[in-house]
Design an enzyme around this catalytic site. Sequence first.
Site, PDB file in Angstrom:
ATOM      1  N   LYS A  76      12.797 -18.722 -29.552  1.00 46.48           N
ATOM      2  CA  LYS A  76      11.600 -19.346 -28.970  1.00 46.48           C
ATOM      3  C   LYS A  76      11.668 -20.878 -29.099  1.00 46.48           C
ATOM      4  O   LYS A  76      11.447 -21.590 -28.128  1.00 46.48           O
ATOM      5  CB  LYS A  76      10.332 -18.841 -29.684  1.00 46.48           C
ATOM      6  CG  LYS A  76      10.141 -17.334 -29.624  1.00 46.48           C
ATOM      7  CD  LYS A  76       8.849 -16.895 -30.287  1.00 46.48           C
ATOM      8  CE  LYS A  76       8.767 -17.204 -31.771  1.00 46.48           C
ATOM      9  NZ  LYS A  76       9.785 -16.477 -32.590  1.00 46.48           N
TER      10      LYS A  76
ATOM     11  N   ARG B   7      -0.338 -14.929 -33.214  1.00 49.24           N
ATOM     12  CA  ARG B   7       0.477 -13.926 -33.889  1.00 49.24           C
ATOM     13  C   ARG B   7      -0.351 -12.720 -34.331  1.00 49.24           C
ATOM     14  O   ARG B   7       0.209 -11.793 -34.913  1.00 49.24           O
ATOM     15  CB  ARG B   7       1.117 -14.541 -35.134  1.00 49.24           C
ATOM     16  CG  ARG B   7       2.588 -14.923 -34.974  1.00 49.24           C
ATOM     17  CD  ARG B   7       2.944 -15.718 -36.203  1.00 49.24           C
ATOM     18  NE  ARG B   7       4.288 -15.674 -36.644  1.00 49.24           N
ATOM     19  CZ  ARG B   7       5.158 -16.681 -36.519  1.00 49.24           C
ATOM     20  NH1 ARG B   7       4.843 -17.762 -35.851  1.00 49.24           N
ATOM     21  NH2 ARG B   7       6.349 -16.594 -37.058  1.00 49.24           N
TER      22      ARG B   7
ATOM     23  N   ARG C 262      20.798 -19.736 -39.184  1.00 49.04           N
ATOM     24  CA  ARG C 262      20.097 -20.884 -38.563  1.00 49.04           C
ATOM     25  C   ARG C 262      20.181 -22.125 -39.450  1.00 49.04           C
ATOM     26  O   ARG C 262      20.032 -22.052 -40.667  1.00 49.04           O
ATOM     27  CB  ARG C 262      18.635 -20.509 -38.336  1.00 49.04           C
ATOM     28  CG  ARG C 262      17.791 -21.673 -37.868  1.00 49.04           C
ATOM     29  CD  ARG C 262      16.511 -21.263 -37.201  1.00 49.04           C
ATOM     30  NE  ARG C 262      15.623 -20.472 -38.020  1.00 49.04           N
ATOM     31  CZ  ARG C 262      14.507 -19.876 -37.571  1.00 49.04           C
ATOM     32  NH1 ARG C 262      14.176 -19.984 -36.295  1.00 49.04           N
ATOM     33  NH2 ARG C 262      13.759 -19.169 -38.378  1.00 49.04           N
TER      34      ARG C 262
ATOM     35  N   ARG D 193      16.449 -22.944 -43.775  1.00 51.56           N
ATOM     36  CA  ARG D 193      15.056 -22.686 -44.177  1.00 51.56           C
ATOM     37  C   ARG D 193      15.034 -21.647 -45.294  1.00 51.56           C
ATOM     38  O   ARG D 193      15.775 -20.658 -45.234  1.00 51.56           O
ATOM     39  CB  ARG D 193      14.261 -22.154 -42.970  1.00 51.56           C
ATOM     40  CG  ARG D 193      13.763 -23.252 -42.063  1.00 51.56           C
ATOM     41  CD  ARG D 193      13.192 -22.737 -40.771  1.00 51.56           C
ATOM     42  NE  ARG D 193      12.222 -21.663 -40.912  1.00 51.56           N
ATOM     43  CZ  ARG D 193      11.557 -21.121 -39.888  1.00 51.56           C
ATOM     44  NH1 ARG D 193      11.764 -21.568 -38.658  1.00 51.56           N
ATOM     45  NH2 ARG D 193      10.694 -20.147 -40.078  1.00 51.56           N
TER      46      ARG D 193
ATOM     47  N   ARG E   5       9.693 -10.766 -42.537  1.00 49.82           N
ATOM     48  CA  ARG E   5       9.063 -11.413 -41.371  1.00 49.82           C
ATOM     49  C   ARG E   5       9.167 -10.524 -40.135  1.00 49.82           C
ATOM     50  O   ARG E   5       8.244 -10.486 -39.316  1.00 49.82           O
ATOM     51  CB  ARG E   5       9.704 -12.782 -41.133  1.00 49.82           C
ATOM     52  CG  ARG E   5       9.299 -13.776 -42.221  1.00 49.82           C
ATOM     53  CD  ARG E   5      10.254 -14.942 -42.316  1.00 49.82           C
ATOM     54  NE  ARG E   5      10.289 -15.714 -41.103  1.00 49.82           N
ATOM     55  CZ  ARG E   5      11.360 -16.371 -40.667  1.00 49.82           C
ATOM     56  NH1 ARG E   5      12.487 -16.322 -41.351  1.00 49.82           N
ATOM     57  NH2 ARG E   5      11.291 -17.060 -39.563  1.00 49.82           N
TER      58      ARG E   5
HETATM   59  P1  ADP Z   1      12.669 -18.690 -33.124  1.00 47.19           P
HETATM   60  O1  ADP Z   1      12.008 -20.015 -32.809  1.00 47.19           O
HETATM   61  O2  ADP Z   1      12.306 -17.617 -32.138  1.00 47.19           O
HETATM   62  O3  ADP Z   1      12.467 -18.230 -34.545  1.00 47.19           O
HETATM   63  P2  ADP Z   1      15.177 -20.205 -32.868  1.00 47.19           P
HETATM   64  O4  ADP Z   1      15.013 -20.871 -31.537  1.00 47.19           O
HETATM   65  O5  ADP Z   1      15.005 -21.040 -34.080  1.00 47.19           O
HETATM   66  O6  ADP Z   1      14.233 -18.872 -32.945  1.00 47.19           O
HETATM   67  O7  ADP Z   1      16.600 -19.490 -32.869  1.00 47.19           O
HETATM   68  C1  ADP Z   1      17.048 -18.741 -34.011  1.00 47.19           C
HETATM   69  C2  ADP Z   1      18.539 -18.999 -34.234  1.00 47.19           C
HETATM   70  O8  ADP Z   1      19.299 -18.401 -33.179  1.00 47.19           O
HETATM   71  C3  ADP Z   1      18.946 -20.479 -34.242  1.00 47.19           C
HETATM   72  O9  ADP Z   1      19.973 -20.630 -35.180  1.00 47.19           O
HETATM   73  C4  ADP Z   1      19.436 -20.734 -32.807  1.00 47.19           C
HETATM   74  O10 ADP Z   1      20.409 -21.780 -32.751  1.00 47.19           O
HETATM   75  C5  ADP Z   1      20.054 -19.384 -32.448  1.00 47.19           C
HETATM   76  N1  ADP Z   1      19.884 -19.007 -31.037  1.00 47.19           N
HETATM   77  C6  ADP Z   1      18.806 -19.248 -30.242  1.00 47.19           C
HETATM   78  N2  ADP Z   1      18.983 -18.703 -29.013  1.00 47.19           N
HETATM   79  C7  ADP Z   1      20.207 -18.094 -29.050  1.00 47.19           C
HETATM   80  C8  ADP Z   1      20.965 -17.331 -28.088  1.00 47.19           C
HETATM   81  N3  ADP Z   1      20.500 -17.097 -26.851  1.00 47.19           N
HETATM   82  N4  ADP Z   1      22.168 -16.857 -28.480  1.00 47.19           N
HETATM   83  C9  ADP Z   1      22.631 -17.078 -29.741  1.00 47.19           C
HETATM   84  N5  ADP Z   1      21.979 -17.780 -30.685  1.00 47.19           N
HETATM   85  C10 ADP Z   1      20.769 -18.278 -30.345  1.00 47.19           C
HETATM   86  P1  AMP Z   2       7.950 -19.800 -37.614  1.00 51.52           P
HETATM   87  O1  AMP Z   2       8.452 -21.209 -37.721  1.00 51.52           O
HETATM   88  O2  AMP Z   2       7.247 -19.535 -36.328  1.00 51.52           O
HETATM   89  O3  AMP Z   2       9.042 -18.796 -37.903  1.00 51.52           O
HETATM   90  O4  AMP Z   2       6.853 -19.633 -38.754  1.00 51.52           O
HETATM   91  C1  AMP Z   2       7.176 -19.806 -40.121  1.00 51.52           C
HETATM   92  C2  AMP Z   2       6.044 -19.289 -40.991  1.00 51.52           C
HETATM   93  O5  AMP Z   2       4.848 -20.061 -40.756  1.00 51.52           O
HETATM   94  C3  AMP Z   2       5.611 -17.842 -40.719  1.00 51.52           C
HETATM   95  O6  AMP Z   2       6.426 -16.880 -41.399  1.00 51.52           O
HETATM   96  C4  AMP Z   2       4.173 -17.866 -41.261  1.00 51.52           C
HETATM   97  O7  AMP Z   2       4.135 -17.828 -42.671  1.00 51.52           O
HETATM   98  C5  AMP Z   2       3.692 -19.255 -40.814  1.00 51.52           C
HETATM   99  N1  AMP Z   2       3.104 -19.199 -39.451  1.00 51.52           N
HETATM  100  C6  AMP Z   2       3.557 -19.796 -38.325  1.00 51.52           C
HETATM  101  N2  AMP Z   2       2.762 -19.525 -37.273  1.00 51.52           N
HETATM  102  C7  AMP Z   2       1.772 -18.726 -37.739  1.00 51.52           C
HETATM  103  C8  AMP Z   2       0.645 -18.072 -37.144  1.00 51.52           C
HETATM  104  N3  AMP Z   2       0.381 -18.200 -35.819  1.00 51.52           N
HETATM  105  N4  AMP Z   2      -0.164 -17.322 -37.933  1.00 51.52           N
HETATM  106  C9  AMP Z   2       0.076 -17.204 -39.257  1.00 51.52           C
HETATM  107  N5  AMP Z   2       1.131 -17.753 -39.870  1.00 51.52           N
HETATM  108  C10 AMP Z   2       1.978 -18.511 -39.136  1.00 51.52           C
END
Ligand code: ADP
Ligand code: AMP
Length: 220
Positions: free
Chosen positions: A16, A91, A130, A163, A174
């Site tokens: 995302k 969420r 990541r 992270r 998660r």
């Molecule tokens: P989210 O915001 O949904 O938690 P991220 O955008 O941070 O996910 O992506 C999670 C991990 O996967 C990151 O390390 C990113 O570089 C990698 N990633 C994102 N999209 C792809 C894809 N289409 N194919 C492979 N790796 C990806």
């Molecule tokens: P994310 O960066 O989206 O993976 O979020 C990291 C962490 O932030 C999550 O595991 C939650 O603990 C908190 N968080 C982010 N967005 C929300 C939301 N909309 N509602 C509740 N907790 C959230």
Amino acid sequence: MADINLIIIGPPGAGKGTQAAFLCREQNIPHISTGDMFRLAVKNATLLGLAAKSYMDRGELVPDEVTIGIVRERLSEKDVAKGFLLDGFPRTTVQAAALEEVLLSLGREITLVINVVVPEAELIRRLTGRLVCRSCGATYHRVFNLSPGGEVCGICRGELYQRSDDSEETALSRLAVYQRQTAPLLDYYAASGKLRNIDGLKPIAEVTAELRAVLAAKGT
Ligand code: ADP
Ligand code: AMP
């Protein structure tokens, strides 16, 4: 031109944030990531950060009233006038209802909800590999999305870190939280006719192309 009010939804690690960065640059709209807002608050040791940290460390959701409060405030800022992309919010069904209410009060509505679909085994590989830039927040992956800067961020040369909630144990929690609390929202948005499913398993550039096509079909 009409405002473009987008939600990008999907499990942790679906891509995302990666797609949101491209999309927001192209559409010139702000990227509103509640996860990023909470991480910044934790880094700055604000009251919000103190309230959120223990939930984030456990991979649980921060309470609805706290999360809704920061989004309500953010959506009242001037830069969202042309549109916005919400990433990681809503969420829960309570958050979704609160968002409807906030948008209604602003005379606005959601344009599209983009659901990034990725199977669970792939999500674990993505989360545990990541890397995030400590300075600008850019996201990379140790194997799938290397930083052009090598050991440092390809954009700003900042330090890359893993992270703490991307350990395998917390990532699994998660994903369970997502299934239990967030996945039910998909039916809600499907019923509204605004949900679009995107295959997030493809390479990053192909996912971006699919996203662009979905937006173009909507006329944005
Ligand atoms: P989210 O915001 O949904 O938690 P991220 O955008 O941070 O996910 O992506 C999670 C991990 O996967 C990151 O390390 C990113 O570089 C990698 N990633 C994102 N999209 C792809 C894809 N289409 N194919 C492979 N790796 C990806
Ligand atoms: P994310 O960066 O989206 O993976 O979020 C990291 C962490 O932030 C999550 O595991 C939650 O603990 C908190 N968080 C982010 N967005 C929300 C939301 N909309 N509602 C509740 N907790 C959230």
